[in-house]
Design an enzyme around this catalytic site. Sequence first.
Site, PDB file in Angstrom:
ATOM      1  N   HIS A  82      -7.558  -5.117  -1.397  1.00 29.59           N
ATOM      2  CA  HIS A  82      -6.305  -4.723  -0.898  1.00 29.59           C
ATOM      3  C   HIS A  82      -5.278  -5.649   0.639  1.00 29.59           C
ATOM      4  O   HIS A  82      -4.180  -4.718   0.466  1.00 29.59           O
ATOM      5  CB  HIS A  82      -6.685  -3.411  -0.363  1.00 29.59           C
ATOM      6  CG  HIS A  82      -5.598  -2.070   0.309  1.00 29.59           C
ATOM      7  ND1 HIS A  82      -4.564  -1.753  -1.474  1.00 29.59           N
ATOM      8  CD2 HIS A  82      -5.024  -1.674   1.037  1.00 29.59           C
ATOM      9  CE1 HIS A  82      -3.389  -0.641  -0.859  1.00 29.59           C
ATOM     10  NE2 HIS A  82      -4.017  -0.700   0.725  1.00 29.59           N
ATOM     11  N   ASP A  90       4.871  24.376  -0.897  1.00 27.76           N
ATOM     12  CA  ASP A  90       5.773  23.856  -1.269  1.00 27.76           C
ATOM     13  C   ASP A  90       6.005  22.370  -0.901  1.00 27.76           C
ATOM     14  O   ASP A  90       7.433  22.081  -0.696  1.00 27.76           O
ATOM     15  CB  ASP A  90       6.596  24.533  -1.103  1.00 27.76           C
ATOM     16  CG  ASP A  90       7.062  24.688   0.412  1.00 27.76           C
ATOM     17  OD1 ASP A  90       5.199  23.741   1.057  1.00 27.76           O
ATOM     18  OD2 ASP A  90       7.934  25.535   1.444  1.00 27.76           O
ATOM     19  N   SER A 140       0.987  -0.825  -0.255  1.00 28.94           N
ATOM     20  CA  SER A 140      -0.049  -0.300  -0.215  1.00 28.94           C
ATOM     21  C   SER A 140       0.357   1.144   0.152  1.00 28.94           C
ATOM     22  O   SER A 140       1.798   1.519  -1.039  1.00 28.94           O
ATOM     23  CB  SER A 140      -0.887  -0.125   1.215  1.00 28.94           C
ATOM     24  OG  SER A 140      -1.831   0.810   0.713  1.00 28.94           O
TER      25      SER A 140
END
Length: 424
Positions: free
Chosen positions: A399, A346, A123
Site C-alpha cells: 500500500h 444521514d 489511499s
Amino acid sequence: MDDGEEVKLETYVKPILTAGKEDLPLPYLLFLQGGPGFESPRPTEASGWIKKACEEHRVVLLDQRGTGLSTPLTTSSLSQITSATEQVEYLKHFRADSIVRDAEFIRLRLVPDAKPWTVLGQSYGGFCAVTYLSFAPEGLKSVLLTGGLPPLGSACTADTVYRACFKQVQQQNEKYYARYPQDIQVIHEVVRYLNESEGGGVSLPSGGRLTPKMLQCLGLSGLGSGGGFERLHYLFERVWDPILVPGAKKTISYYFLKEFEMWLGFDQNPLYALLHESIYCQGSPSKWSAHKIGSECESLFDPIKAIKEGKPMYFTGEMVFPCIFDEIHALRPFKEAAHMLAHKEDWPPLYDVNVLNNNKVPVAAAVYYEDMYVNFNIAKETASQIAGIRLWITNEYMHSGIRDGGSHVFDHLMGLLNGKKPLF
C-alpha cells in the site's frame, strides 16, 4: 455552536516546482494525501514522486481540512466544542465531499484561467479523487490513483470492506510469523503479562492503557507497508526492561510503551479515529463495523485464546474499535461523539455511479495485489464501474508504493495515461 452559526476554516496549500521553471506554463497537479486526518507531505529534498512530478508539473500539496495548517482539528482544539452533539455537527463537514469542494475553490483561484488540473490520490486521497470524478469532473484534466479505489454502493459498505480486510490481515499475520517465528513466544509473554496486570493492562506514558486488544492494533502500521514486518519485529526486541538488580520485577520498557503510542498516533490525528468508518457511509450508519465483523472472526483474533492454545496472536489492521476511546487518554472526551458518529444515518452521498459509468476523464490506477488496506477484489469491482480507467496491477509494492517507489509508480501511471505503457 448554535444551529446555522457560520464556522470559518482556513485551508493551506503549498505549490512546489523545480527551480528554474518558475516562468514556464506548466500544468498543475494536486496531491491528495491518505488518511483521513493526515496532512500533506513536507518535502525536505527533491526526491521520490514529487521530484518526478515536478519535471512537468506545478505540484500543489493540500492540507485537507482539519489537518496540518488547514484549521487543524486536534484533541485540544476539538475540546473547545464541549457538546458531543455539536462535535458531531462540526465533524460531519470533514469528509471527501467537503475536501472536493475545497479543492475546486482553490483550483478556480490558483490555476490560470481556472483550467482543469491533474489529481494524484493516495489511499484515502484516491477515495476523494473518485468523489471528485463523481461531482466535479469538469475540474479534472486527469486522475492518478495509488491504492485508492473505494468501495461503491448506495449505503454503508464498511461491512463488506472489513470482511475482506480481515482475511487479508490474517494472511499478513501468517507471513509475519513465518518470517519471525521467534516472535510468537515473545508476544505470548507480553499478552500474558498485560492480561495478568491489574485491570488487564499497564499504563501508557500519556495516561492511557495498553491492553492485549490495544496491542493488536500495532498491525495497523506493522503489517501493511513496506518494511513494516521488520519495524514490528525490532520493536518487540526491546519490549522488556533489563533486570539490573537480582529479583527486580519484570516490566515492559518505557521505550516500548512510548513507541506504541507513536505508532498508533490516534491522539495526534483524532480525525482518523473519529471519521474512519464514516468514509464508507452513504445514507447508512457504520455501527462500529470493524468491531462487529471482528466478532465474527473472534476465534482467530482473540489474543487470550491464542496464548491458551499456543497459537500466534494475530494483530489487527486498518480498523478503529470502540475500545480506543477508553484506552487512549486523549480520545476519552470524544467517546460519546464517536458513538453518535457510528450510528449517524444521514450521511450524504460520496459517489455517483451513473457519472462514473459515463466518465470521460482519463484515469490510471495502481492496484496493489497484496494491499492490506484497500482490498484487491473490491478495487477491481470499483474499477469496472469507472469508464475508461486504466489499471496497473502489481505485487511489486504494498500500500505504501508511492512512498517506497514513488518515482517509478508515478512514471508508470503517467505512461498509462500517455499511451507509453501497455494496458492491463
